[in-house]
Design an enzyme around this catalytic site. Structure first.
Site, PDB file in Angstrom:
ATOM      1  N   ARG A 173     -10.285 -11.509   0.902  1.00  0.00           N
ATOM      2  CA  ARG A 173     -11.118 -12.501   0.222  1.00  0.00           C
ATOM      3  C   ARG A 173     -10.437 -13.878   0.207  1.00  0.00           C
ATOM      4  NH1 ARG A 173     -11.255  -8.970  -5.205  1.00  0.00           N
ATOM      5  NH2 ARG A 173     -11.147  -7.343  -3.624  1.00  0.00           N
ATOM      6  N   LYS A 205       0.848  -1.194   0.000  1.00  0.00           N
ATOM      7  CA  LYS A 205       0.000   0.000   0.000  1.00  0.00           C
ATOM      8  C   LYS A 205       0.887   1.249   0.000  1.00  0.00           C
ATOM      9  CE  LYS A 205      -4.048  -1.770   2.464  1.00  0.00           C
ATOM     10  NZ  LYS A 205      -5.046  -1.558   1.421  1.00  0.00           N
TER      11      LYS A 205
HETATM   12  N1  BES Z   1      -8.352  -3.830   3.733  1.00  0.00           N
HETATM   13  C1  BES Z   1      -8.446  -3.365   2.410  1.00  0.00           C
HETATM   14  C2  BES Z   1      -9.748  -2.585   2.142  1.00  0.00           C
HETATM   15  C3  BES Z   1      -9.897  -1.279   2.847  1.00  0.00           C
HETATM   16  C4  BES Z   1      -9.467  -0.121   2.274  1.00  0.00           C
HETATM   17  C5  BES Z   1     -10.519  -1.223   4.088  1.00  0.00           C
HETATM   18  C6  BES Z   1      -9.632   1.091   2.934  1.00  0.00           C
HETATM   19  C7  BES Z   1     -10.692  -0.022   4.739  1.00  0.00           C
HETATM   20  C8  BES Z   1     -10.246   1.136   4.163  1.00  0.00           C
HETATM   21  C9  BES Z   1      -8.402  -4.518   1.429  1.00  0.00           C
HETATM   22  O1  BES Z   1      -7.667  -5.609   1.820  1.00  0.00           O
HETATM   23  C10 BES Z   1      -7.788  -3.991   0.169  1.00  0.00           C
HETATM   24  O2  BES Z   1      -6.670  -3.555   0.230  1.00  0.00           O
HETATM   25  N2  BES Z   1      -8.548  -4.009  -0.886  1.00  0.00           N
HETATM   26  C11 BES Z   1      -8.091  -3.493  -2.145  1.00  0.00           C
HETATM   27  C12 BES Z   1      -8.609  -4.416  -3.222  1.00  0.00           C
HETATM   28  C13 BES Z   1      -7.978  -4.200  -4.568  1.00  0.00           C
HETATM   29  C14 BES Z   1      -6.524  -4.581  -4.533  1.00  0.00           C
HETATM   30  C15 BES Z   1      -8.724  -5.024  -5.575  1.00  0.00           C
HETATM   31  C16 BES Z   1      -8.643  -2.078  -2.315  1.00  0.00           C
HETATM   32  O3  BES Z   1      -9.727  -1.795  -1.832  1.00  0.00           O
HETATM   33  O4  BES Z   1      -7.940  -1.266  -2.906  1.00  0.00           O
HETATM   34 ZN    ZN Z   2      -5.584  -5.415   1.358  1.00  0.00          ZN
END
Ligand code: BES
Ligand code: ZN
Ligand code: ZN
Length: 468
Positions: A318, A244
């Site tokens: 997921r 991230k």
């Molecule tokens: N934990 C995150 C989702 C999230 C983002 C929760 C912001 C709370 C606040 C999740 O694991 C994630 O990173 N999802 C990605 C998915 C993408 C890579 C398809 C996202 O939301 O960017």
């Molecule tokens: Zn994630």
């Protein structure tokens, strides 16, 4: 802060503040109208005005609805805690009792664990004045249990990833099990390997903390229904090798909010002593980087046998839920299966920060849940599945890709990914709740203060109470 129901006790004094809710219509008729107008008070929702010489606090509400009263009492308690009053009195009736209790407990919540000198409030007692204590006492007790379970969930979410890791999560669950008479079964990595949960194991591989699957059971004698609750428990989500950006990583301790909510729910249900058997399944995992990390291009064999091409290690929730949902379905034959997860940033884009996204196949179940959510004061909206979005998860190398091939509809494609791990006979029993937006806040709203909100606990407690 001690809250109690009292009969007709509204005396104001230098120690006891009397709190009144007021609409704009009521303001004009009020005996203090002149002085309130002088103070610039317009009875706007969530505005407050102290009349110190009379020991009265007036709180503006748009209308005398439960939702407005919850929000107003939440703002009021924050203000009262700053004063020197030792007690405060609110008048309650059956209609607004729950809203006031939730507003007070959830609004007064502070997480001070990491403050070396937490500020202490002088406020010790809250009196809820009513005409018939006996008539309201059951609703009173229930509302306190649910609000405190919500705070219990917030406490877990707010802990640092160092303090609250998969192992300490398991220890915390064991403690709750002991205190509340729940059964507890915890699977470590050896057991997860034996269960062929390679997808969940891959996500946690680069962490110094061992991944844990936590299974708690509340088993009353005359259960009318069996419910499985599944929670995403990413004690930290760095994104993994698909790291991230720095700004998005901050707050990712909250990626355990689904699991924390599920623990809060089973705590509430066991204290409400409901006649429903509840199973809580938690996948407690940390998503980190390192030489041992799982990678984009890996293909994972899930517990169900389906294979998944990893194209982004940040779509890890997921992968954990795929295995935990499969485990939950083979372990327990439930009437309903609900999963709670901070699954996608896309859900927040779609619905805003305040609303939980609800996905699933059964319109009736979604309707019933949204009714309970409404009654509980939580906001939900249904995000509809369709076959076009489903096709976007196709992979050229495995059965399924862990991300969509298109950038739109990300909350729904994540829900559809999970759908691949729901057995045919359970399709109409399952709902997925994306709480990415609603589980955490850095700005107060409604009865939520900085940090974890406990999203899901009030809604699910209300739904489980409604099961007959
Ligand atoms: N934990 C995150 C989702 C999230 C983002 C929760 C912001 C709370 C606040 C999740 O694991 C994630 O990173 N999802 C990605 C998915 C993408 C890579 C398809 C996202 O939301 O960017
Ligand atoms: Zn994630
Ligand atoms: Zn995540």
């Amino acid at each position: 802060m001690n809250i109690k129901l009292v009969k007709d006790g509204t005396q104001n004094s230098d120690n006891n503040l009397v709190v009144e809710f007021m609409t704009i219509g009521e303001l004009k008729e009020n005996e203090n109208a002149k002085v309130l107008q002088k103070a610039g008070f317009k009875a706007e929702q969530d505005s407050t005005c102290f009349l110190y010489d009379k020991n009265i606090l007036v709180c503006g509400v748009d209308a005398n609805t439960v939702d407005n009263i919850r929000s107003a009492s939440s703002g009021a308690i924050v203000e009262i805690k700053k004063t020197n009053y030792k007690s405060a009195t609110f008048s309650v009736d059956e209609k607004i009792l729950k809203g006031i209790i939730e507003g007070l407990i959830l609004g007064a919540y502070e997480f001070t664990h990491y403050k070396s000198k937490p500020t202490k409030s002088k406020l010790k007692n809250i009196n809820l004045s009513c005409s018939d204590v006996k008539e309201l006492s059951e609703a009173f007790e229930d509302a306190i249990i649910i609000a405190e379970a919500t705070c219990f969930t917030r406490d877990i979410v707010n802990q640092t990833p160092e303090d609250l890791n998969p192992l300490t999560f398991a220890v915390l669950a064991e403690k709750l099990a002991k205190e509340n008479g729940l059964e507890c079964n915890i699977l470590g990595e050896k057991e997860l390997r034996a269960e062929k949960m390679e997808s969940m194991l891959a996500v946690g591989r680069a962490s110094r903390h061992e991944s844990k699957l936590i299974h708690l059971t509340y088993r009353p004698q005359n259960a009318k229904k069996i419910i499985s609750l599944v929670g995403k428990g990413l004690t930290y989500d760095s994104g993994g090798l698909s790291l991230k950006p720095a700004d998005s990583m901050v707050t990712m301790k909250m990626d355990k909010a689904g699991a924390s909510a599920v623990l809060g729910m089973i705590k509430a249900v066991s204290e409400l002593k409901l006649d429903v058997e509840v199973h809580a399944f938690i996948g407690a995992v940390e998503n980190m980087i390192g030489g041992d990390a799982y990678k984009p291009d890996d293909v994972l064999v899930t517990r169900s046998g389906k294979t998944v091409e990893v194209r982004n290690t940040d779509a890890e929730g997921r992968l954990v839920l795929a295995d935990v949902l499969d485990y939950a379905q083979t372990t327990v034959n439930a009437d309903y299966i609900f999963d709670f997860a901070t699954l996608t940033g896309a859900c927040m884009v779609a619905l805003g920060q305040y609303t939980t996204g609800v996905m699933g196949h059964s319109h009736r179940l979604k309707h019933n849940i949204s009714k309970s959510a409404n009654e509980s004061g939580e906001l939900t909206a249904s995000l509809p599945f369709n076959n076009h979005l489903k096709k976007l998860l196709k992979s050229s190398v495995a059965d399924l890709s862990n991300i969509s091939s298109k950038p739109y509809g990300g909350a729904i494609t994540a829900g559809l990914f999970l759908d691949n791990f729901i057995k045919d006979e359970n399709k109409n029993k399952w709902l997925h709740f994306d709480i990415a937006g609603s589980a955490y806040t850095e700005t107060p709203w409604d009865c939520n203060v900085y940090g974890g909100t406990g999203a899901g606990v009030r809604m699910m407690s209300e739904f489980l109470k409604s099961l007959k």
